[in-house]
Scaffold this active site. Structure first.
Site, short mmCIF file in Angstrom:
data_model
loop_
_atom_site.label_atom_id
_atom_site.label_comp_id
_atom_site.label_asym_id
_atom_site.label_seq_id
_atom_site.Cartn_x
_atom_site.Cartn_y
_atom_site.Cartn_z
CG ASN A 43 -1.63 -1.27 1.41
OD1 ASN A 43 -2.23 -1.72 0.77
ND2 ASN A 43 -1.38 -1.83 2.71
CD GLU A 82 5.89 -5.97 -0.27
OE1 GLU A 82 5.04 -5.25 -0.88
OE2 GLU A 82 6.02 -7.37 -0.55
#
Length: 882
Positions: free
Chosen positions: A271, A304
């Site tokens: 995210n 990530e």
């Protein structure tokens, strides 16, 4: 409705530009309600607005444009197609407008969408809320245009219990308290896709640091465990700086939060500005985390953080191009980890990763890197070894061909040109071609648009090497694929190399310039000396395994390579490649198991981690089929495998030594786990002694993080219905510890007992409330071939319960991968196929097909092994040799 049903993508009547989303969470009732106001651009006159929604109740809808407000005459939520259709009596004109919706939903327990999970607060179990929207679950939280290309900005507001923290993609700008509830307002986000919206509401401690460019980085940990986040924080800050330099593009948000979530279906989720992780993927415990976890954590964090550029800043246009996210983030995470921790030789360990891609892509049920996605739910199944492992391996092959500096320059240009936008694979090839002067697409299209890869057959004829490529399929069938293959080779030394492109099915290369002096052909040399010189002229194709293909050699070249392995003349990566290719060829029945085992015997003096790790995994695989193929020789095979590992086992022992490398710690764990699995008596006795010592004294130094899993295996392999004490002691440790690393290690091996009754008890335990939903992935992985039948019967009996508990998505695939694929017969494949004929879903269909194909491949291998006339004598001979 019919005109909108069954469509892959939403109709483009309108495009969202900004979402103002206000969510109100009730963590006691596990429900939420909300309002979303969407600034739209109507691009086609229409009486319909069609967007995504799922498992939501829509209470009120309005649309405003040019100061006129419109109410839909009909609001239809189609759960099958996951769409919300708004029908208006009047046409909506082209131009700007605002759509408002009020809605409500339930915080689900399936670890997707906006879901609930629990945490402990002073001994009391409480609820928290987390989002997991990738790939297509933002629609479970609010009505939206849930496609990656339909980017917008987001203004998020949350109503949450006042005692909890609320986190989202952007920093908090204001909070207002009203009794037990506070309203938290976040800054507007940059433009982004819906799947990257993130929300976490819970109770945490955090630590923070600042990156070189001033970005504040925080790691949010369970209360009281903030020290466990220090290592991840260090890696995140370093990789944030590294990627900003590599891409010549600063990180675009003012902060980066990383949150350890107690229940999470995957490993981590990128995210924008709010990365969520499974706890044991973010928290490093110096006492209980093995060395493998330290490396894994660094790679996952780097992966990530890389997504903040590759995926978030520049996003694939549609899920067909998922590999642009995952393949690149994977490749560059290894690059970053290698820069930060050069002592790990992490690129050698990348080979283990790459092998998974080679294995999956050799199946008939494989798919291209760029795969058509025609159902929203089916996208989940392409988060697989093709998108990740093959994708990253193909990138590494291309980088090796183009050169490091040119490749970096191209990626910087790509980021600058498409920042904030969406791309297809062709956009990347175009920039690479512009910068390098090479027509990249003509070379790479076959690698991304077609499934499969080649096996390169190599023959020598005097000083000419002859090459032939054909598609490699483990089923043994002949594929018709053909690729432009970057071939690298060396002759007798890494100083003598040649590179070329094999652009056709057949090719020849003159290597006379790489051969030793012509004296080897002189009549003055006796035959024996000529033979010795020829032996030294080993030829290795695919140097350092940089290419995504396999290689098979004629008998003469194969003999020379085996000698080179035995004499330790090759790099670890090339020894790995020779072994892995031989295993794949044997599994495909292109070479005999006897030939493979003879090769394995050459690795008795091996001490390199990546080579021995692959050797051990091949031993496991052979054992998996031996009970079907050669049941009378299974114990002899185990003894041969034990003998293979005696040299490293004696060199490493059970205890670490001062100053030893991290790779030695990794290897110690692998070797001891293997010996315990092969029922090596001395290893199991020592393991049980150490376990008993730890029961007597929890601070016993005899149980280290790197060796403890070998101990757990020994404990369970010595547990039975008539001797339950070891099992019950281990289960007690699991229940009493609050350390996630310890729980994970125990779960991974709890099902490895040889006793069917114990295994059923363990499987029932995995479905109990004492094991978090997400952790089923660990518990199933320990199942062994001895109890596959009872595990399959258990799964059939409990299928409805499993489906209700985990939903028809990611976690469900673990049952198929861990139970179904243990079998090795066509009869069992038929039985499994019949069971699932009325129980399949789009999200597991591909996984099931792969599992069935793997069973049939092993069944074919079993028949081949049974016909191997030299195998039994060879095993007996090698088993008796130390």
């Amino acid at each position: 409705m019919e005109q909108f049903k069954g469509k892959t993508r939403l109709p483009k009547f309108a495009i969202p530009e900004r979402y103002d989303l206000h969510l109100k969470l009730d963590l006691s009732a596990c429900t939420f309600s909300g309002t979303v106001v969407v600034n739209l651009s109507i691009i086609e006159v229409t009486k319909f607005l069609v967007l995504n929604a799922l498992e939501l109740d829509v209470h009120r809808v309005w649309f405003t444009n040019s100061h006129n407000q419109h109410r839909p005459s009909d609001v239809v939520l189609d759960e099958d197609d996951e769409i919300l259709v708004l029908v208006f009596d009047e046409e909506l004109s082209v131009g700007d407008g605002v759509l408002g919706l009020e809605f409500s939903g339930v915080l689900n327990e399936y670890l997707k969408g906006l879901y609930k999970c629990s945490y402990m607060d002073g001994g009391e179990k409480k609820n928290m809320a987390v989002t997991q929207f990738e790939a297509v679950d933002a629609r479970r939280s609010f009505p939206c245009w849930d496609e990656p290309a339909l980017k917008a900005t987001f203004k998020i507001t949350l109503d949450v219990p006042s005692e909890l923290m609320a986190l989202s993609n952007m920093p908090i700008i204001n909070e207002k308290h009203s009794g037990n509830v506070k309203t938290v307002y976040f800054e507007d986000s940059p433009i982004m896709s819906t799947y990257l919206v993130g929300v976490v509401v819970g109770l945490f401690d955090y630590i923070e640091d600042t990156a070189a460019d001033g970005v504040k980085v925080r790691v949010y940990c369970p209360v009281g465990k903030s020290d466990k986040g220090e290592y991840a924080l260090h890696v995140a800050v370093k990789t944030l700086d590294l990627f900003a330099r590599y891409f010549s593009m600063p990180y675009p948000l003012p902060k980066l939060d990383m949150v350890a979530v107690p229940e999470f279906s995957g490993g981590a989720m990128e995210n924008y500005g709010l990365i969520t992780y499974r706890e044991n993927e973010l928290l490093y415990d110096h006492l209980h985390s093995p060395e493998s976890r330290k490396q894994r954590l660094a790679i996952v964090v780097a992966h990530e953080v890389a997504h903040q550029w590759f995926g978030n800043l520049v996003t694939m246009e549609w899920w067909t191009h998922l590999w642009l996210n995952e393949g690149f983030a994977t490749w560059i995470s290894y690059m970053a980890t290698d820069i930060l921790f050069p002592e790990w030789n992490i690129w050698t360990q990348f080979l283990d990763f790459s092998t998974e891609g080679l294995s999956m892509d050799a199946l008939e049920i494989s798919h291209p890197i760029e795969v058509e996605v025609d159902h929203a739910r089916s996208v989940l199944e392409i988060f697989d070894a093709i998108s990740y492992e093959k994708g990253s391996s193909v990138i590494r092959m291309l980088q090796n061909y183009l050169g490091y500096e040119i490749f970096q320059k191209c990626l910087s240009s790509y980021m600058k040109r498409y920042a904030g936008g969406n791309t297809k694979t062709e956009d990347l090839w175009s920039i690479l071609s512009e910068e390098s002067g090479i027509k990249v697409s003509s070379m790479m299209d076959d690698w991304t648009k077609k499934k499969g890869y080649p096996v390169i057959s190599v023959k020598i004829n005097d000083h000419i090497l002859e090459f032939e490529q054909s598609q490699f399929q483990t089923s043994g069938k002949n594929g018709d694929g053909q690729w432009i293959v970057p071939i690298t080779l060396c002759v007798g030394s890494y100083d003598k190399q040649k590179n070329f492109l094999l652009e056709t099915k057949l090719g020849k290369v003159d290597i006379s310039d790489l051969l030793c002096s012509n004296a080897s052909n002189s009549n003055s040399l006796d035959e024996k000396r000529k033979e010795n010189i020829a032996e030294q002229l080993w030829i290795k194709v695919n140097i350092e395994q940089n290419g995504f293909y396999r290689v098979t050699y004629d008998d003469e070249l194969d003999f020379r390579l085996r000698k080179a392995v035995e004499n330790n003349l090759l790099s670890a990566t090339d020894k790995f490649g020779i072994l892995d290719d031989a295993f794949a060829l044997s599994l495909a029945c292109k070479q005999s198991l006897s030939s493979l085992i003879s090769l394995m015997d050459k690795y008795r003096q091996e001490l390199d981690y990546v080579v021995l790790s692959r050797l051990i995994n091949i031993c496991y695989y052979i054992l998996n089929v031996s009970s079907d193929a050669i049941p009378d020789s299974t114990n002899e095979l185990k003894q041969f495998f034990i003998n293979l590992l005696q040299f490293p086992a004696e060199r490493l022992g059970w205890e670490s030594t001062p100053g030893e490398s991290s790779l030695s710690a990794l290897l110690r764990g692998e070797v001891l786990r293997a010996l315990a699995t092969f029922d090596h008596e001395k290893t199991q006795e020592e393991a049980l002694r150490r376990f008993q010592s730890s029961l007597n004294d929890k601070n016993s130094p005899l149980l280290s993080a790197d060796t403890v899993r070998a101990v757990y295996i020994a404990v369970m392999r010595n547990s039975s219905s008539s001797n339950r004490k070891w099992f019950e002691s281990l289960l007690k440790v699991y229940k009493e510890t609050n350390t996630v690393q310890v729980k994970e290690g125990i779960l991974r091996h709890l099902a490895s007992s040889r006793d069917p009754d114990i295994v059923v008890e363990v499987l029932n335990f995995l479905l109990s409330d004492e094991v978090r939903h997400q952790d089923i992935t660990y518990g199933l992985a320990g199942l062994g071939v001895e109890c596959r039948e009872i595990a399959w019967e258990w799964m059939k009996e409990n299928w409805d319960l499993i489906l209700a508990r985990y939903g028809a998505e990611m976690l469900l695939t673990r049952f198929i991968n861990c139970i179904v694929t243990l079998f090795c017969s066509n009869e069992k494949a038929d039985e499994i196929e019949a069971f699932f004929s009325t129980r399949t879903f789009p999200s597991i269909a591909r996984t099931l097909s792969r599992g069935l194909e793997r069973i049939r491949i092993k069944a074919r291998w079993v028949e081949s092994i049974r016909q191997d006339q030299t195998l039994h004598g060879l095993v007996r001979q090698l088993e008796s040799t130390k």
